[in-house]
Design a protein around this motif. Structure first.
Motif, mmCIF file in Angstrom:
data_model
loop_
_atom_site.group_PDB
_atom_site.id
_atom_site.type_symbol
_atom_site.label_atom_id
_atom_site.label_comp_id
_atom_site.label_asym_id
_atom_site.label_seq_id
_atom_site.Cartn_x
_atom_site.Cartn_y
_atom_site.Cartn_z
ATOM 1 N N VAL A 144 0.830 -1.203 0.000
ATOM 2 C CA VAL A 144 0.000 0.000 0.000
ATOM 3 C C VAL A 144 0.866 1.254 0.000
ATOM 4 C CG1 VAL A 144 -1.738 1.304 1.307
ATOM 5 C CG2 VAL A 144 -1.888 -1.192 1.172
ATOM 6 N N HIS A 145 1.895 1.253 0.848
ATOM 7 C CA HIS A 145 2.758 2.424 0.939
ATOM 8 C C HIS A 145 3.445 2.702 -0.402
ATOM 9 C CE1 HIS A 145 5.466 5.347 2.763
ATOM 10 N NE2 HIS A 145 6.471 4.722 2.150
ATOM 11 N N ASP A 146 3.881 1.634 -1.046
ATOM 12 C CA ASP A 146 4.564 1.792 -2.336
ATOM 13 C C ASP A 146 3.619 2.360 -3.378
ATOM 14 O OD1 ASP A 146 6.637 1.297 -4.432
ATOM 15 O OD2 ASP A 146 5.147 -0.171 -5.106
ATOM 16 N N ARG A 147 2.376 1.838 -3.426
ATOM 17 C CA ARG A 147 1.425 2.318 -4.416
ATOM 18 C C ARG A 147 1.110 3.795 -4.204
ATOM 19 N NH1 ARG A 147 -0.776 -2.851 -3.531
ATOM 20 N NH2 ARG A 147 -2.362 -2.042 -2.082
ATOM 21 N N GLU A 148 0.970 4.182 -2.945
ATOM 22 C CA GLU A 148 0.686 5.588 -2.655
ATOM 23 C C GLU A 148 1.837 6.485 -3.086
ATOM 24 O OE1 GLU A 148 -0.067 5.629 1.478
ATOM 25 O OE2 GLU A 148 -2.145 4.898 1.327
ATOM 26 N N ARG A 149 3.093 6.042 -2.781
ATOM 27 C CA ARG A 149 4.243 6.863 -3.136
ATOM 28 C C ARG A 149 4.410 6.949 -4.665
ATOM 29 N NH1 ARG A 149 3.673 7.181 1.559
ATOM 30 N NH2 ARG A 149 2.328 8.785 0.641
ATOM 31 N N GLU A 164 1.788 9.272 -6.033
ATOM 32 C CA GLU A 164 2.142 10.631 -5.640
ATOM 33 C C GLU A 164 3.296 11.182 -6.462
ATOM 34 O OE1 GLU A 164 4.503 12.224 -1.809
ATOM 35 O OE2 GLU A 164 2.630 11.178 -1.342
ATOM 36 N N THR A 201 9.134 1.087 -1.376
ATOM 37 C CA THR A 201 8.893 2.480 -1.738
ATOM 38 C C THR A 201 9.810 2.868 -2.891
ATOM 39 O OG1 THR A 201 8.688 4.743 -0.879
ATOM 40 C CG2 THR A 201 10.606 3.484 -0.155
#
Length: 789
Positions: A22-27, A30, A75
């Motif tokens: 999830v964190h990777d997809r958000e970064r 962005e 990330t």
């Protein structure tokens, strides 16, 4: 890069499923990073070890953190180091595979053997086995992270890839390098770090270079200081005191040095000091790879300084492209191969020891600078023992001849000499003559043994003792400069002056001393000089016949044209002598000849090179056809002279060989047809090489013509030449071996022109580049196809 080559070197990694947290997809959303960018980064990126067992990849301006245990992207973010015009955004990088051994056991064994061999070759006994040593200085400052090199992931990656592929892999595959060729690598940052020290060239070393491509091993950072790197290179190059291995220095940088500006002259000077230690034995290549506007003046000055001391040096500025860099590194490898060949004894394959007592001076150093060593009458520790010349009679015979010593046979003075009235080859000074019958013992026999006077008279009569006038040999005292001002593949050159024995002043012409650059005992040095003098004397004989042929050609032309022909250039090979010296009771010898004043040039080589000026003039001749027109006399047939067949020539040669084969064909000159509208001075060296081939019936060719072209006060033109090469046709070698076998003679050894004699290959190379001009036609020379040699 060509698609097939990229595919050939592609690294096999999983480009398949890559999980994204999830964190990777958000970064990524962005920061506008596609998932395919992460897959490329994992496939091609510069790899580093991250925290908690993670891996960090940098590729195409993207940094990607990856957890290999879970196959999850953690990330990613963008950096501003990727170029939009070149680099990974434009070209897929070349990914080399490591060398694959047959099994894990073989890999382990080869790794052990590499380590063991490294230890053995670094012991004193093992150092004598080195064939070559390459020291590679690689800039690893922070700017080397720039992603702007086509075919590479960054600048440092391009260097390691090219070294691995072009300096190790390709040469190992071709059999041009082996374990006796050692490599050292210095990483240049604020300090110089030796990351590979004197390791043999092997597949294990190749794999190490592949590993160095990754940032996990060595990441560019900080500044790049030149001075510590050059100091470390000197340590490595002098580590092996054996003088039998060729040396190479590669200095790679992507910018000007970080050293303080006042240190830049010191950097250049230190490179000169390094080159002065090794001279031609050291090949230097400085490579500057960056944007076109980058200042590489320090690297260029380093190269020029190395050249000033005799090193083979070059500066390369490749474009930001891996293939361009590879081309330059391949050239460095070729230079090292050439140096190895020069240092190898061709007959035995053994390495020759380069002399380490040579002190080199910078080009254009004044004679007043440096130190000189006098060999004078009043110095019992250093003096001249004798002078020797060479005699050649046009057949196979020839040998050293002693020059009459114009010194008092009692006190060695050169003042007020009187000669023996019988032999005219022994002298006494005015003081010794007053003491009584100075020549009594000289003319007295002892128990039936021939007296000295009779012996000298016989030697003068038979030609084994020669006179030289004072212009040729002004004195029997000389001074030799300690520092060498020139160095070639075979010889070093020093300045020599004759000394006035009365006051020690310099007299006579400036001379040069030519000595072998390789170590050897007295007799091997004399053998070396013998080969030089024989070659130069035979070339001089061809030169005299060449000049005679020009004189002979005059009769075919009218008076005005004859005057023009008399003004055409002549050929003169200067006459050398050998000086035997005594220094602290030890005999040594040097070969001396007159110093050629003027613009010293090489007009052709022993493998087909022709001076650029000649190529330009030949082109002008073809395009324009302009020049001075020479009109033949009426009624003279100027048809081309036909040559006999090779079979006929060989039969004639064998008949003559029984009585001592003649070198020269005595046929008359008949100029060829033409208006002779273009007789340029620059054509005559090539015409002379062609002439030597034809006048020796295709058996010999004089090439490697070098020296000075001058116009004398009286308007005459002269090529004064030295140090030629003579090619001997292979059929003479075969015939000599046949005579050896049938008669048990040593005929085959009489024509020995040394390692520069390339035989039929050298002759073919000449005719591949030679184009006959009016100079050849004036001498009646026939055009020769290289395939017919």
């Amino acid at each position: 890069m060509p698609a097939n080559r990229t595919h050939q070197y592609a690294r096999e990694t999983a480009a398949s499923t890559l999980l994204s947290g999830v964190h990777d997809r958000e970064r990524r959303e962005e920061r506008d990073i596609d998932k395919v960018d992460l897959q490329r980064a994992r496939r091609y990126g510069m790899k580093e070890d991250g925290k908690k067992g993670r891996e960090k990849y940098t590729y195409g301006g993207v940094v990607f953190i990856y957890d290999p245990r879970r196959n999850v992207a953690i990330t990613s973010w963008k950096i501003g180091e990727a170029s939009k015009r070149s680099g990974t955004n434009v070209t897929t990088p070349i990914m080399l595979e490591k060398h694959k051994f047959e099994s894990k056991e073989q890999k382990k064994e080869m790794k052990y053997q590499h380590k063991r061999l490294t230890l053995l070759l670094n012991e004193e006994e093992g150092k004598s086995q080195w064939t070559s040593h390459s020291v590679l200085i690689i800039d690893m400052s922070g700017s080397m992270r720039a992603d702007d090199v086509n075919g590479a992931r960054c600048r440092s990656d391009g260097v390691w890839m090219s070294l691995a592929r072009d300096y190790v892999k390709d040469l190992l595959t071709k059999g041009l390098r082996g374990p006796n060729d050692l490599i050292s690598i210095v990483a240049m940052k604020e300090e110089a770090e030796v990351i590979i020290k004197c390791e043999p060239t092997s597949w294990t070393l190749y794999n190490k270079l592949i590993e160095l491509r990754e940032w996990r091993k060595l990441k560019p950072s900080g500044h790049g200081f030149y001075l510590p790197a050059i100091a470390k290179a000197e340590e490595l190059l002098t580590y092996n005191t054996s003088a039998s291995c060729a040396l190479s220095l590669l200095f790679f940088s992507d910018g000007k040095p970080s050293d303080p500006k006042p240190d830049h002259p010191v950097i250049v000077s230190n490179m000169g000091k390094l080159a002065s230690k090794f001279g031609r034995r050291l090949s230097v290549s400085c490579i500057g790879m960056a944007e076109k506007s980058t200042d590489f003046s320090t690297l260029e000055d380093m190269v020029e300084e190395a050249k000033q001391y005799g090193s083979i040096a070059s500066f390369g500025k490749p474009s930001l492209d891996a293939d361009s860099l590879s081309h330059i590194i391949s050239g460095l490898a070729s230079s090292l191969t050439t140096s190895r060949t020069e240092m190898t004894e061709l007959r035995t394959g053994e390495l020759r020891q380069v002399r380490m007592d040579i002190v080199r001076e910078k080009l254009h150093t004044l004679d007043s600078e440096g130190t000189w060593k006098n060999y004078a009458v009043d110095d019992e520790s250093r003096y001249v023992w004798n002078f020797w010349a060479w005699t050649f009679n046009g057949r196979r015979t020839g040998d050293f001849v002693e020059i009459v010593s114009r010194r008092c046979m009692r006190c060695y003075s050169e003042d007020g000499l009187q000669s023996c009235p019988v032999c005219n080859a022994a002298f006494v000074c005015r003081g010794c003559f007053r003491e009584g019958d100075a020549f009594a013992n000289h003319r007295a026999s002892n128990n039936g043994v021939e007296c000295e006077c009779g012996s000298l008279l016989r030697r003068v009569t038979t030609g084994s003792l020669q006179y030289k006038d004072e212009e040729q040999l002004p004195s029997f005292c000389i001074a030799v400069k300690d520092q060498a001002f020139g160095e070639g593949a075979e010889r070093i050159v020093r300045k020599v002056r004759f000394l006035d024995p009365a006051n020690g002043d310099y007299i006579g012409p400036v001379m040069v001393a030519k000595e072998s650059r390789f170590a050897g005992e007295y007799h091997s040095q004399m053998a070396y000089h013998k080969n030089f003098m024989r070659t130069q004397d035979i070339a001089a004989s061809f030169g005299r016949r060449f000049n005679d042929a020009l004189d002979e050609a005059e009769k075919y032309f009218n008076a005005a044209s004859q005057a023009f022909i008399r003004g055409l250039p002549r050929i003169l090979f200067i006459e050398p002598m050998v000086v035997e010296l005594i220094e602290n009771g030890v005999e040594k010898n040097i070969l001396i000849e007159r110093y050629l004043v003027g613009d010293y040039k090489k007009f052709n080589s022993n493998m087909g090179f022709v001076e650029d000026e000649v190529k330009k003039l030949v082109k002008q001749m073809n395009n324009l056809g302009v020049g001075v027109t020479i009109e033949p006399q009426q009624g003279i047939d100027l048809g081309i002279i036909e040559e006999g067949s090779e079979e006929e020539e060989e039969t004639d040669d064998e008949d003559e060989d029984e009585g001592g084969e003649e070198l020269f064909d005595s046929k008359e000159v008949e100029p060829g047809e033409g208006d002779y509208g273009d007789l340029q001075d620059a054509y005559f060296p090539q015409a002379f090489s062609h002439f030597s081939y034809e006048r020796s019936r295709g058996n010999f060719m004089v090439v490697d013509l070098q020296g000075v072209f001058s116009v004398k006060d009286d308007g005459s033109k002269l090529y004064e030449l030295t140090d030629p090469v003579i090619h001997q046709h292979d059929r003479l070698r075969r015939r000599s071996r046949r005579h050896d076998h049938n008669r048990g003679s040593k005929v085959g050894k009489k024509w020995n022109f040394g390692r520069t004699d390339r035989g039929i290959n050298g002759m073919k190379a000449f005719f591949e580049t030679h184009k006959c001009t009016d100079a050849c036609r004036l001498l009646g020379l026939s055009e020769v196809d290289a395939e017919d040699v």
